[in-house]
Design a protein around this motif. Structure first.
Motif, PDB file in Angstrom:
ATOM      1  N   MET A   1       0.824  -1.210   0.000  1.00  0.00           N
ATOM      2  CA  MET A   1       0.000   0.000   0.000  1.00  0.00           C
ATOM      3  C   MET A   1       0.857   1.258   0.000  1.00  0.00           C
ATOM      4  O   MET A   1       0.542   2.244  -0.672  1.00  0.00           O
ATOM      5  N   TYR A   2       1.949   1.230   0.750  1.00  0.00           N
ATOM      6  CA  TYR A   2       2.859   2.376   0.763  1.00  0.00           C
ATOM      7  C   TYR A   2       3.464   2.595  -0.615  1.00  0.00           C
ATOM      8  O   TYR A   2       3.581   3.737  -1.094  1.00  0.00           O
ATOM      9  N   ILE A   3       3.870   1.508  -1.258  1.00  0.00           N
ATOM     10  CA  ILE A   3       4.471   1.595  -2.590  1.00  0.00           C
ATOM     11  C   ILE A   3       3.482   2.162  -3.589  1.00  0.00           C
ATOM     12  O   ILE A   3       3.795   3.073  -4.363  1.00  0.00           O
TER      13      ILE A   3
ATOM     14  N   CYS B   1       6.309  -0.074 -11.951  1.00  0.00           N
ATOM     15  CA  CYS B   1       6.295  -0.342 -10.514  1.00  0.00           C
ATOM     16  C   CYS B   1       5.166  -1.311 -10.168  1.00  0.00           C
ATOM     17  O   CYS B   1       5.358  -2.287  -9.440  1.00  0.00           O
ATOM     18  N   GLU B   2       3.977  -1.045 -10.699  1.00  0.00           N
ATOM     19  CA  GLU B   2       2.833  -1.922 -10.466  1.00  0.00           C
ATOM     20  C   GLU B   2       3.050  -3.293 -11.094  1.00  0.00           C
ATOM     21  O   GLU B   2       2.653  -4.323 -10.545  1.00  0.00           O
ATOM     22  N   GLY B   3       3.705  -3.310 -12.254  1.00  0.00           N
ATOM     23  CA  GLY B   3       3.977  -4.579 -12.913  1.00  0.00           C
ATOM     24  C   GLY B   3       4.887  -5.477 -12.088  1.00  0.00           C
ATOM     25  O   GLY B   3       4.676  -6.685 -11.999  1.00  0.00           O
TER      26      GLY B   3
ATOM     27  N   LEU C   1      11.463   1.119  -0.561  1.00  0.00           N
ATOM     28  CA  LEU C   1      10.305   0.312  -0.171  1.00  0.00           C
ATOM     29  C   LEU C   1      10.148  -0.901  -1.083  1.00  0.00           C
ATOM     30  O   LEU C   1       9.843  -2.007  -0.622  1.00  0.00           O
ATOM     31  N   MET C   2      10.355  -0.697  -2.385  1.00  0.00           N
ATOM     32  CA  MET C   2      10.236  -1.810  -3.321  1.00  0.00           C
ATOM     33  C   MET C   2      11.296  -2.873  -3.061  1.00  0.00           C
ATOM     34  O   MET C   2      11.003  -4.080  -3.019  1.00  0.00           O
ATOM     35  N   LEU C   3      12.536  -2.452  -2.843  1.00  0.00           N
ATOM     36  CA  LEU C   3      13.604  -3.418  -2.564  1.00  0.00           C
ATOM     37  C   LEU C   3      13.357  -4.135  -1.237  1.00  0.00           C
ATOM     38  O   LEU C   3      13.646  -5.323  -1.105  1.00  0.00           O
ATOM     39  N   LEU C   4      12.817  -3.416  -0.279  1.00  0.00           N
ATOM     40  CA  LEU C   4      12.490  -4.034   1.003  1.00  0.00           C
ATOM     41  C   LEU C   4      11.408  -5.087   0.827  1.00  0.00           C
ATOM     42  O   LEU C   4      11.501  -6.191   1.377  1.00  0.00           O
TER      43      LEU C   4
END
Length: 240
Positions: free
Chosen positions: A22-24, A65-67, A209-212
């Motif tokens: 959700m944050y992403i 990003c969504e993909g 956030l994505m890498l996390l």
């Protein structure tokens, strides 16, 4: 968001995974809208260059990003649900590539019109590399999507490695796109002052956030795309 939907039913004990999704998604939307609103007046006035940051930000920060999130969530599923999720991932990436191609065309034609040289700055050089990798990713994705049957042309032993490389290169390309955006700002025709610095900080936070999220080891289905030593799982060669 696919990352949230696909994880909500399977990782109830790990709610932080859904929260990250959700944050992403929220940060991705804020960044895209901010760029769109900031540059839209120039685009409306007929400035060709304005479509470059609009298309690139929506293409990479939004759709790609969504993909990635969709593909990550798909690894929690099997059968028809998995195929549907990967189909969604494919169309998101295709849409992203179309938008980034328009953005690339906008800056290229704009430079031709004004008699400027191409790919002379660090932003231009890294940007061209990122865009080229994006095109290559589409080819890799088509080859590794089992439903299209092209992957059957490769030896079975290569299937998990092909998909692993596709995931790894996808995240690498996306992260490179963030770097390309970072190094050009502030820019007088895009974002300036405190807004530019806050936007840049937002891009850094989105990447972190994505890498996390991708690096979580809380379920076996989450891909370790940032782990270069990971051996691809045989399960993927049967379902993807």
């Amino acid at each position: 968001m696919a990352f949230v939907r696909n994880h909500s039913n399977t990782v109830s004990s790990n709610g932080h995974v859904g929260a990250l999704g959700m944050y992403i998604q929220s940060l991705s939307i804020v960044l895209c809208v901010t760029m769109f609103v900031a540059v839209l007046p120039s685009a409306y006035a007929g400035v060709l260059f304005a479509w470059h940051p609009i298309c690139m930000s929506v293409g990479y920060l939004g759709l790609m990003c969504e993909g990635i999130s969709t593909a990550c969530g798909a690894r929690e599923t099997d059968g028809v649900v998995r195929v549907q999720a990967l189909s969604t991932h494919m169309w998101l990436q295709v849409s992203s590539t179309i938008l980034t191609s328009l953005g690339f065309a906008a800056i290229y034609v704009n430079k031709v019109i004004h008699g400027k040289s191409h790919f002379t700055s660090l932003h231009g050089k890294l940007g061209s590399i990122t865009y080229s990798l994006s095109l290559f990713l589409i080819v890799l994705g088509v080859c590794s999507f089992k439903r299209l049957k092209l992957i059957d042309r490769f030896p079975s032993a290569c299937h998990p490695w092909l998909k692993w490389f596709h995931r790894l290169l996808g995240v690498t390309t996306w992260c490179l796109s963030l770097l390309v955006m970072e190094i050009i700002l502030p820019h007088p025709a895009v974002l300036q002052g405190i807004v530019a610095h806050v936007w840049r900080l937002g891009v850094v936070c989105l990447g972190a956030l994505m890498l996390l999220a991708l690096g979580r080891r809380t379920t076996s289905a989450l891909p370790r795309v940032v782990d270069f030593t990971m051996v691809p799982r045989e399960r993927e060669s049967k379902v993807h």
